[in-house]
Design a protein around this motif. Structure first.
Motif, PDB file in Angstrom:
ATOM      1  N   LEU A  59     -23.286 -64.785 -40.352  1.00  0.00           N
ATOM      2  CA  LEU A  59     -24.392 -65.340 -39.569  1.00  0.00           C
ATOM      3  C   LEU A  59     -25.749 -64.928 -40.128  1.00  0.00           C
ATOM      4  CD1 LEU A  59     -23.062 -64.941 -35.925  1.00  0.00           C
ATOM      5  CD2 LEU A  59     -23.485 -67.070 -37.163  1.00  0.00           C
ATOM      6  N   MET A  60     -25.876 -63.668 -40.545  1.00  0.00           N
ATOM      7  CA  MET A  60     -27.159 -63.198 -41.078  1.00  0.00           C
ATOM      8  C   MET A  60     -27.485 -63.855 -42.422  1.00  0.00           C
ATOM      9  SD  MET A  60     -28.464 -61.347 -38.809  1.00  0.00           S
ATOM     10  CE  MET A  60     -27.611 -62.238 -37.524  1.00  0.00           C
ATOM     11  N   THR A  61     -26.479 -64.026 -43.284  1.00  0.00           N
ATOM     12  CA  THR A  61     -26.737 -64.720 -44.549  1.00  0.00           C
ATOM     13  C   THR A  61     -27.033 -66.192 -44.303  1.00  0.00           C
ATOM     14  OG1 THR A  61     -24.361 -65.058 -44.904  1.00  0.00           O
ATOM     15  CG2 THR A  61     -25.370 -63.142 -45.970  1.00  0.00           C
ATOM     16  N   LEU A  62     -26.404 -66.760 -43.293  1.00  0.00           N
ATOM     17  CA  LEU A  62     -26.674 -68.149 -42.932  1.00  0.00           C
ATOM     18  C   LEU A  62     -28.121 -68.301 -42.486  1.00  0.00           C
ATOM     19  CD1 LEU A  62     -24.868 -70.844 -42.224  1.00  0.00           C
ATOM     20  CD2 LEU A  62     -25.451 -70.134 -39.929  1.00  0.00           C
ATOM     21  N   ILE A  63     -28.584 -67.403 -41.649  1.00  0.00           N
ATOM     22  CA  ILE A  63     -29.968 -67.474 -41.177  1.00  0.00           C
ATOM     23  C   ILE A  63     -30.945 -67.296 -42.334  1.00  0.00           C
ATOM     24  CG2 ILE A  63     -31.707 -66.257 -39.799  1.00  0.00           C
ATOM     25  CD1 ILE A  63     -29.458 -65.752 -37.734  1.00  0.00           C
ATOM     26  N   LEU A  64     -30.683 -66.323 -43.199  1.00  0.00           N
ATOM     27  CA  LEU A  64     -31.616 -66.050 -44.298  1.00  0.00           C
ATOM     28  C   LEU A  64     -31.599 -67.152 -45.351  1.00  0.00           C
ATOM     29  CD1 LEU A  64     -33.603 -64.174 -45.762  1.00  0.00           C
ATOM     30  CD2 LEU A  64     -31.621 -63.093 -46.825  1.00  0.00           C
ATOM     31  N   PHE A  65     -30.436 -67.453 -45.915  1.00  0.00           N
ATOM     32  CA  PHE A  65     -30.377 -68.342 -47.069  1.00  0.00           C
ATOM     33  C   PHE A  65     -30.312 -69.825 -46.723  1.00  0.00           C
ATOM     34  CE2 PHE A  65     -28.658 -64.338 -48.780  1.00  0.00           C
ATOM     35  CZ  PHE A  65     -29.612 -64.135 -49.775  1.00  0.00           C
ATOM     36  N   SER A  66     -29.936 -70.155 -45.498  1.00  0.00           N
ATOM     37  CA  SER A  66     -29.847 -71.560 -45.141  1.00  0.00           C
ATOM     38  C   SER A  66     -31.010 -71.995 -44.251  1.00  0.00           C
ATOM     39  CB  SER A  66     -28.526 -71.832 -44.438  1.00  0.00           C
ATOM     40  OG  SER A  66     -28.399 -73.193 -44.173  1.00  0.00           O
ATOM     41  N   VAL A  67     -31.278 -71.224 -43.209  1.00  0.00           N
ATOM     42  CA  VAL A  67     -32.328 -71.617 -42.270  1.00  0.00           C
ATOM     43  C   VAL A  67     -33.712 -71.261 -42.802  1.00  0.00           C
ATOM     44  CG1 VAL A  67     -33.208 -71.278 -39.933  1.00  0.00           C
ATOM     45  CG2 VAL A  67     -30.752 -71.438 -40.316  1.00  0.00           C
ATOM     46  N   GLN A  68     -33.902 -70.010 -43.209  1.00  0.00           N
ATOM     47  CA  GLN A  68     -35.225 -69.572 -43.651  1.00  0.00           C
ATOM     48  C   GLN A  68     -35.590 -70.070 -45.051  1.00  0.00           C
ATOM     49  OE1 GLN A  68     -37.411 -67.938 -41.718  1.00  0.00           O
ATOM     50  NE2 GLN A  68     -35.967 -67.939 -40.031  1.00  0.00           N
ATOM     51  N   LEU A  69     -34.692 -69.899 -46.013  1.00  0.00           N
ATOM     52  CA  LEU A  69     -35.002 -70.236 -47.404  1.00  0.00           C
ATOM     53  C   LEU A  69     -34.538 -71.635 -47.819  1.00  0.00           C
ATOM     54  CD1 LEU A  69     -34.087 -66.802 -49.047  1.00  0.00           C
ATOM     55  CD2 LEU A  69     -36.363 -67.656 -48.430  1.00  0.00           C
ATOM     56  N   ASP A  70     -33.621 -72.222 -47.063  1.00  0.00           N
ATOM     57  CA  ASP A  70     -33.089 -73.561 -47.330  1.00  0.00           C
ATOM     58  C   ASP A  70     -32.513 -73.675 -48.748  1.00  0.00           C
ATOM     59  OD1 ASP A  70     -32.417 -76.120 -46.513  1.00  0.00           O
ATOM     60  OD2 ASP A  70     -34.247 -76.989 -47.341  1.00  0.00           O
ATOM     61  N   TRP A  71     -31.786 -72.664 -49.170  1.00  0.00           N
ATOM     62  CA  TRP A  71     -31.156 -72.668 -50.493  1.00  0.00           C
ATOM     63  C   TRP A  71     -29.758 -73.258 -50.465  1.00  0.00           C
ATOM     64  CZ3 TRP A  71     -32.334 -67.077 -52.617  1.00  0.00           C
ATOM     65  CH2 TRP A  71     -33.689 -66.991 -52.910  1.00  0.00           C
ATOM     66  N   LEU A  72     -29.005 -73.008 -49.395  1.00  0.00           N
ATOM     67  CA  LEU A  72     -27.612 -73.417 -49.325  1.00  0.00           C
ATOM     68  C   LEU A  72     -27.352 -74.171 -48.028  1.00  0.00           C
ATOM     69  CD1 LEU A  72     -25.989 -70.117 -50.622  1.00  0.00           C
ATOM     70  CD2 LEU A  72     -26.058 -72.283 -51.832  1.00  0.00           C
ATOM     71  N   PRO A  73     -26.299 -74.990 -47.987  1.00  0.00           N
ATOM     72  CA  PRO A  73     -25.970 -75.705 -46.755  1.00  0.00           C
ATOM     73  C   PRO A  73     -25.507 -74.751 -45.665  1.00  0.00           C
ATOM     74  CG  PRO A  73     -24.303 -76.092 -48.429  1.00  0.00           C
ATOM     75  CD  PRO A  73     -25.398 -75.312 -49.086  1.00  0.00           C
ATOM     76  N   SER A  74     -25.742 -75.132 -44.427  1.00  0.00           N
ATOM     77  CA  SER A  74     -25.443 -74.227 -43.312  1.00  0.00           C
ATOM     78  C   SER A  74     -24.038 -74.368 -42.758  1.00  0.00           C
ATOM     79  CB  SER A  74     -26.438 -74.466 -42.178  1.00  0.00           C
ATOM     80  OG  SER A  74     -26.328 -75.790 -41.706  1.00  0.00           O
ATOM     81  N   GLY A  75     -23.346 -75.434 -43.035  1.00  0.00           N
ATOM     82  CA  GLY A  75     -22.006 -75.581 -42.478  1.00  0.00           C
ATOM     83  C   GLY A  75     -21.234 -76.679 -43.152  1.00  0.00           C
ATOM     84  N   GLY A  76     -19.986 -76.795 -42.740  1.00  0.00           N
ATOM     85  CA  GLY A  76     -19.102 -77.799 -43.308  1.00  0.00           C
ATOM     86  C   GLY A  76     -18.535 -77.344 -44.638  1.00  0.00           C
ATOM     87  N   VAL A  90     -16.854 -80.700 -56.999  1.00  0.00           N
ATOM     88  CA  VAL A  90     -16.445 -79.290 -57.040  1.00  0.00           C
ATOM     89  C   VAL A  90     -17.654 -78.380 -56.820  1.00  0.00           C
ATOM     90  CG1 VAL A  90     -15.497 -77.479 -58.533  1.00  0.00           C
ATOM     91  CG2 VAL A  90     -14.429 -79.732 -58.479  1.00  0.00           C
ATOM     92  N   ALA A  91     -18.788 -78.705 -57.447  1.00  0.00           N
ATOM     93  CA  ALA A  91     -20.000 -77.903 -57.266  1.00  0.00           C
ATOM     94  C   ALA A  91     -20.462 -77.927 -55.808  1.00  0.00           C
ATOM     95  CB  ALA A  91     -21.107 -78.415 -58.186  1.00  0.00           C
ATOM     96  N   ASP A  92     -20.350 -79.095 -55.165  1.00  0.00           N
ATOM     97  CA  ASP A  92     -20.730 -79.202 -53.753  1.00  0.00           C
ATOM     98  C   ASP A  92     -19.804 -78.358 -52.876  1.00  0.00           C
ATOM     99  OD1 ASP A  92     -22.341 -80.409 -51.627  1.00  0.00           O
ATOM    100  OD2 ASP A  92     -20.475 -81.439 -51.084  1.00  0.00           O
ATOM    101  N   MET A  93     -18.514 -78.404 -53.162  1.00  0.00           N
ATOM    102  CA  MET A  93     -17.569 -77.581 -52.398  1.00  0.00           C
ATOM    103  C   MET A  93     -17.845 -76.096 -52.600  1.00  0.00           C
ATOM    104  SD  MET A  93     -13.911 -79.559 -52.696  1.00  0.00           S
ATOM    105  CE  MET A  93     -13.066 -78.128 -52.122  1.00  0.00           C
ATOM    106  N   LEU A  94     -18.172 -75.688 -53.815  1.00  0.00           N
ATOM    107  CA  LEU A  94     -18.477 -74.281 -54.082  1.00  0.00           C
ATOM    108  C   LEU A  94     -19.742 -73.836 -53.362  1.00  0.00           C
ATOM    109  CD1 LEU A  94     -17.585 -73.985 -57.876  1.00  0.00           C
ATOM    110  CD2 LEU A  94     -16.311 -73.090 -55.921  1.00  0.00           C
ATOM    111  N   ARG A  95     -20.757 -74.685 -53.319  1.00  0.00           N
ATOM    112  CA  ARG A  95     -21.990 -74.349 -52.577  1.00  0.00           C
ATOM    113  C   ARG A  95     -21.691 -74.131 -51.096  1.00  0.00           C
ATOM    114  NH1 ARG A  95     -26.513 -78.095 -52.685  1.00  0.00           N
ATOM    115  NH2 ARG A  95     -27.551 -76.309 -51.781  1.00  0.00           N
ATOM    116  N   HIS A  96     -20.800 -74.954 -50.543  1.00  0.00           N
ATOM    117  CA  HIS A  96     -20.438 -74.806 -49.133  1.00  0.00           C
ATOM    118  C   HIS A  96     -19.522 -73.608 -48.894  1.00  0.00           C
ATOM    119  CE1 HIS A  96     -22.016 -78.900 -48.777  1.00  0.00           C
ATOM    120  NE2 HIS A  96     -22.097 -78.666 -47.478  1.00  0.00           N
ATOM    121  N   ALA A  97     -18.845 -73.139 -49.924  1.00  0.00           N
ATOM    122  CA  ALA A  97     -17.897 -72.030 -49.758  1.00  0.00           C
ATOM    123  C   ALA A  97     -18.534 -70.658 -49.937  1.00  0.00           C
ATOM    124  CB  ALA A  97     -16.746 -72.185 -50.746  1.00  0.00           C
ATOM    125  N   ILE A  98     -19.769 -70.591 -50.404  1.00  0.00           N
ATOM    126  CA  ILE A  98     -20.400 -69.288 -50.670  1.00  0.00           C
ATOM    127  C   ILE A  98     -20.462 -68.429 -49.414  1.00  0.00           C
ATOM    128  CG2 ILE A  98     -22.579 -68.169 -51.281  1.00  0.00           C
ATOM    129  CD1 ILE A  98     -22.966 -70.388 -53.354  1.00  0.00           C
TER     130      ILE A  98
END
Length: 191
Positions: A59-76, A90-98
């Protein structure tokens, strides 16, 4: 059972890839620098990773890297509506799996780092290690070839026992990161 395919998609890479490699690397660094500042810093990091629930780290990495910095997708697990194929898919799946992989692996990285450190420090006191040093072998060679190699036995044993725990923890992580059911599964309401 309908989520097993997606669960194995991020549980296996977590176990085999990140957890084992990063845990052993951190443990080896801690053992080589035992009692010095790198050992103490990494021991503190391992303690924090061990005592913090994986879903909270997620949850904390989601808030930092997805909500605040908008670097990675937040779900799915894939970008909805994107008709990607091949390497882009494959690259899209890996971005979502981080995030799920990070949340699921944090606890186990701490366990393997501490286990590697303890095993290496114990093996370093053995007679055959003193003999290897007396033969004139370099410290790097003795550490990698003899100490680390012998320390891998308890790590592989523990890795096999933790696989079930990893799959159990994956259910919580999938809920936090909105991983959908596998393709073809239909819920009671028809969606």
């Amino acid at each position: 059972m309908n989520r097993l395919q997606r669960t194995l998609l991020h549980a296996l890479p977590t176990t085999l890839g990140i957890v084992i490699v990063v845990g052993i690397a951190l443990g080896a660094v801690m053992a080589v620098w035992a009692g010095k500042w790198p050992d103490r810093v990494l021991l503190l990091l391992a303690l924090l990773l061990y005592s913090t629930p994986g879903f909270w780290i997620g949850l904390m990495t989601l808030i930092l890297f997805s909500v605040q910095l908008d670097w990675l997708p937040s779900g799915g697990n894939i970008t909805i509506g994107a008709e990607l194929t091949g390497c882009a898919y494959v690259a899209d799946m890996l971005r979502h799996a981080i995030f799920p992989v990070l949340a699921l692996s944090s606890f186990f990285i701490a366990i393997y780092a501490r286990l590697t450190r303890v095993a290496m420090l114990e093996i370093a006191q053995q007679d055959f290690i003193r003999t290897a040093h007396a033969k004139g072998l370099t410290p790097w060679f003795v550490t990698v070839r003899h100490i680390l190699r012998c320390a891998l036995l308890p790590i592989t044993t523990v890795a096999g026992m933790h696989f079930g725990n990893l799959l159990g923890g994956a259910a919580v992580v999938e809920t936090v990161f909105s991983w959908p059911r596998s393709a073809g599964a239909v819920s009671a309401d028809g969606t």
